[in-house]
Design a protein around this motif. Structure first.
Motif, PDB file in Angstrom:
ATOM      1  N   SER A 183      21.380   3.935  -4.322  1.00 25.18           N
ATOM      2  CA  SER A 183      20.610   3.547  -2.832  1.00 25.18           C
ATOM      3  C   SER A 183      20.290   1.743  -3.123  1.00 25.18           C
ATOM      4  O   SER A 183      19.940   1.405  -3.573  1.00 25.18           O
ATOM      5  CB  SER A 183      19.207   4.009  -2.636  1.00 25.18           C
ATOM      6  N   LYS A 184      19.914   1.153  -2.328  1.00 26.70           N
ATOM      7  CA  LYS A 184      19.989  -0.510  -1.750  1.00 26.70           C
ATOM      8  C   LYS A 184      18.631  -0.347  -1.996  1.00 26.70           C
ATOM      9  O   LYS A 184      18.287  -1.733  -2.274  1.00 26.70           O
ATOM     10  CB  LYS A 184      20.370  -0.911  -0.551  1.00 26.70           C
ATOM     11  N   TYR A 185      17.409   1.024  -1.583  1.00 25.48           N
ATOM     12  CA  TYR A 185      16.248   0.413  -1.906  1.00 25.48           C
ATOM     13  C   TYR A 185      15.909   0.663  -3.107  1.00 25.48           C
ATOM     14  O   TYR A 185      14.467   0.660  -3.547  1.00 25.48           O
ATOM     15  CB  TYR A 185      15.207   0.877  -0.823  1.00 25.48           C
ATOM     16  N   SER A 186      16.707   1.289  -3.754  1.00 28.20           N
ATOM     17  CA  SER A 186      16.305   1.300  -5.247  1.00 28.20           C
ATOM     18  C   SER A 186      15.823   0.891  -6.452  1.00 28.20           C
ATOM     19  O   SER A 186      14.812   0.907  -7.326  1.00 28.20           O
ATOM     20  CB  SER A 186      17.065   2.358  -6.147  1.00 28.20           C
ATOM     21  N   PRO A 187      16.317  -0.249  -6.247  1.00 28.63           N
ATOM     22  CA  PRO A 187      15.854  -1.461  -7.591  1.00 28.63           C
ATOM     23  C   PRO A 187      14.090  -2.527  -7.324  1.00 28.63           C
ATOM     24  O   PRO A 187      14.018  -1.849  -8.103  1.00 28.63           O
ATOM     25  CB  PRO A 187      17.193  -2.620  -7.294  1.00 28.63           C
ATOM     26  N   ALA A 188      14.451  -2.166  -5.669  1.00 30.23           N
ATOM     27  CA  ALA A 188      13.000  -2.686  -5.572  1.00 30.23           C
ATOM     28  C   ALA A 188      11.750  -1.951  -6.469  1.00 30.23           C
ATOM     29  O   ALA A 188      11.036  -2.535  -6.789  1.00 30.23           O
ATOM     30  CB  ALA A 188      12.796  -2.973  -4.390  1.00 30.23           C
ATOM     31  N   ASP A 244      15.897   6.015   3.070  1.00 28.44           N
ATOM     32  CA  ASP A 244      14.442   5.913   3.998  1.00 28.44           C
ATOM     33  C   ASP A 244      14.427   4.291   2.647  1.00 28.44           C
ATOM     34  O   ASP A 244      14.313   4.185   1.353  1.00 28.44           O
ATOM     35  CB  ASP A 244      13.670   6.651   3.113  1.00 28.44           C
ATOM     36  N   PRO A 245      13.586   3.076   3.083  1.00 25.00           N
ATOM     37  CA  PRO A 245      13.228   2.440   2.373  1.00 25.00           C
ATOM     38  C   PRO A 245      11.319   2.479   2.079  1.00 25.00           C
ATOM     39  O   PRO A 245      11.316   1.371   1.410  1.00 25.00           O
ATOM     40  CB  PRO A 245      12.929   1.368   3.395  1.00 25.00           C
ATOM     41  N   ASN A 246      11.131   3.296   2.461  1.00 23.28           N
ATOM     42  CA  ASN A 246       9.971   3.628   1.787  1.00 23.28           C
ATOM     43  C   ASN A 246      10.171   4.819   0.677  1.00 23.28           C
ATOM     44  O   ASN A 246      10.964   4.513  -0.438  1.00 23.28           O
ATOM     45  CB  ASN A 246       9.009   4.598   3.436  1.00 23.28           C
ATOM     46  N   GLY A 247       8.595   5.375   0.272  1.00 18.08           N
ATOM     47  CA  GLY A 247       8.479   5.762  -1.128  1.00 18.08           C
ATOM     48  C   GLY A 247       7.670   4.996  -1.968  1.00 18.08           C
ATOM     49  O   GLY A 247       8.736   3.990  -2.088  1.00 18.08           O
ATOM     50  N   GLY A 248       7.020   6.079  -3.075  1.00 17.35           N
ATOM     51  CA  GLY A 248       6.707   4.965  -3.712  1.00 17.35           C
ATOM     52  C   GLY A 248       6.601   5.464  -4.701  1.00 17.35           C
ATOM     53  O   GLY A 248       7.006   6.409  -5.102  1.00 17.35           O
ATOM     54  N   ALA A 292       0.900  -1.027  -0.212  1.00 18.16           N
ATOM     55  CA  ALA A 292      -0.168   0.291   0.009  1.00 18.16           C
ATOM     56  C   ALA A 292       0.575   0.927   0.106  1.00 18.16           C
ATOM     57  O   ALA A 292       0.513   2.239  -0.483  1.00 18.16           O
ATOM     58  CB  ALA A 292      -1.253  -0.016   0.986  1.00 18.16           C
ATOM     59  N   ASN A 293       2.069   1.177   0.275  1.00 21.71           N
ATOM     60  CA  ASN A 293       2.851   2.650   0.793  1.00 21.71           C
ATOM     61  C   ASN A 293       3.242   2.658  -0.334  1.00 21.71           C
ATOM     62  O   ASN A 293       3.077   3.923  -0.548  1.00 21.71           O
ATOM     63  CB  ASN A 293       4.116   1.889   1.619  1.00 21.71           C
ATOM     64  N   PHE A 294       3.646   1.620  -1.829  1.00 19.05           N
ATOM     65  CA  PHE A 294       4.420   2.166  -2.586  1.00 19.05           C
ATOM     66  C   PHE A 294       3.808   3.014  -3.865  1.00 19.05           C
ATOM     67  O   PHE A 294       3.734   4.314  -4.542  1.00 19.05           O
ATOM     68  CB  PHE A 294       4.577   0.816  -3.693  1.00 19.05           C
ATOM     69  N   PHE A 295       2.007   2.547  -3.002  1.00 23.66           N
ATOM     70  CA  PHE A 295       0.851   3.138  -4.316  1.00 23.66           C
ATOM     71  C   PHE A 295      -0.115   4.320  -3.403  1.00 23.66           C
ATOM     72  O   PHE A 295      -0.594   5.057  -4.739  1.00 23.66           O
ATOM     73  CB  PHE A 295      -0.706   1.518  -4.664  1.00 23.66           C
ATOM     74  N   ASN A 296       0.406   5.101  -2.673  1.00 23.77           N
ATOM     75  CA  ASN A 296      -0.065   5.934  -1.744  1.00 23.77           C
ATOM     76  C   ASN A 296       0.576   7.115  -1.518  1.00 23.77           C
ATOM     77  O   ASN A 296       0.710   7.758  -0.783  1.00 23.77           O
ATOM     78  CB  ASN A 296      -0.766   5.063  -0.470  1.00 23.77           C
ATOM     79  N   THR A 297       2.105   6.872  -2.055  1.00 26.08           N
ATOM     80  CA  THR A 297       3.435   7.767  -1.592  1.00 26.08           C
ATOM     81  C   THR A 297       3.774   8.316  -2.527  1.00 26.08           C
ATOM     82  O   THR A 297       3.737   7.129  -3.427  1.00 26.08           O
ATOM     83  CB  THR A 297       3.771   7.134  -0.026  1.00 26.08           C
TER      84      THR A 297
END
Length: 362
Positions: A326-331, A131-135, A117-122
């Protein structure tokens, strides 16, 4: 005294053994395939000259050779050539499907990591490298608005242009239209972005922005329209030419005007093919990055207004996240790519169902 005459029906001549066609048993092809792969693996790994890909390629070649030899010995040269060419056709089909299946599997396996949900709401506003969040909410909004505006501009224009070429176009003017449509088909996307940048962003947009050039999602939609137009025109033209002439002649014989014949007979008959061409153009537009980067600028914040300020898209979002340190960007990039493919697939299925329903309702 009566005599009874008995009639004997002649028996059909026995079929000689030489005229019976001999066939390879059903298990012959799988056995030859397994033997070819085993021999290829022994050659490749025994000589240390490659890996699994070379084993598959060499195994396919050995399979074709073995199948031809076995069929030639049992069935004859004609059947052997038929079996070999059939195997080549099946191999070409597999060769075309395997990369597609690989792409789908890679997207699904890697794109589900951030499918939350975080990916589609932010959005990516105020999201740092740790920051691992962000969508991709802002990118989804931008893609829908830009492609939607481009479709509203291009679909009616492209269909009307194709109708003119097929039904009314004669002489040099129609030839010139076909020529420029063919030229536009090969224009690179970055060239359309530069054209809209030079014309709309640098010349037209200052009139509405106190003399300052301004990026916008509408400028990106204009660039995407230039890319979509030739695909829609050519696909619609080909579909309209496939409509049988007796349908038009029957409508004319009943006194139906030409414009109504086109609207009520020709276009509905060609509608499934027209929808396919439109969805192909939409899929191409949704996957373009260079025009959006040049004239919309991208951005990390949500912008619902396509006529003001920077705006991103899913394709641009994938490009930016794939290059982030960032290590979270590829995902995020893989999930955005999966979202883009799913969005185009949903739109295509919905358009196909709508076109089929409208055709059956007539």
């Amino acid at each position: 005294m009566s005599t009874t005459v008995t009639s004997h029906r002649p028996r059909p001549p026995a079929q000689p053994e030489s005229l019976r066609a001999r066939r390879l048993p059903a298990y012959a092809a799988p056995v030859i395939a397994v033997a070819a792969l085993a021999l290829a693996a022994a050659i490749v790994y025994g000589a240390s000259i490659g890996g699994p890909v070379l084993v598959i390629v060499l195994g396919a070649v050995l399979y074709l050779v073995g199948l031809f030899a076995a069929s030639n010995a049992v069935e004859g040269r004609r059947s052997a050539r038929n079996r070999t060419w059939s195997a080549l056709i099946h191999s070409a089909f597999v060769l075309a499907v395997v990369p597609l299946a690989s792409v789908v599997w890679t997207l699904v396996s890697k794109g589900t990591e951030r499918l939350d949900a975080n990916f589609f709401n932010t959005s990516m506003n105020n999201i740092g490298a740790r920051d691992p969040n962000g969508g991709a909410y802002h990118a989804i909004v931008g893609t829908l608005e830009q492609v939607g505006i481009a479709a509203l501009i291009t679909v009616p224009l492209g269909i009307l242009c194709a109708i003119y070429i097929v039904e009314y176009g004669r002489g040099r003017f129609a030839f010139a239209i076909r020529f420029f449509v063919d030229v536009m088909t090969g224009i690179p996307s970055i060239v359309t972005g530069l054209f809209v940048l030079a014309f709309w962003v640098l010349i037209v947009s200052p009139w509405f922005n106190d003399g300052r050039p301004s990026f916008s999602g509408f400028a990106a939609a204009l660039a995407l329209s230039v890319l979509m137009l030739p695909t829609i025109v050519r696909s619609t033209e080909e579909m309209l030419r496939l409509v049988p002439p007796p349908l038009r002649e029957g409508a004319y014989a009943l006194g139906v005007p030409k414009w109504k014949t086109i609207l009520r007979v020709v276009v509905p008959t060609a509608l499934p093919g027209i929808v396919t061409g439109v969805m192909l153009s939409i899929a191409r537009a949704a996957g373009e990055t260079a025009p959006v980067l040049l004239v919309a600028g991208g951005g990390a914040a949500i912008n619902f207004n396509p006529f003001e300020n920077n705006q991103s898209s899913l394709a641009l979002y994938v490009y930016q996240q794939a290059g982030e340190a960032s290590k979270y960007s590829p995902a995020r990039a893989w999930t955005a790519a999966l979202t883009l493919v799913a969005l185009v697939l949903i739109l295509t299925i919905a358009a196909k169902l709508l076109a089929r329903r409208n055709r059956l309702s007539r």
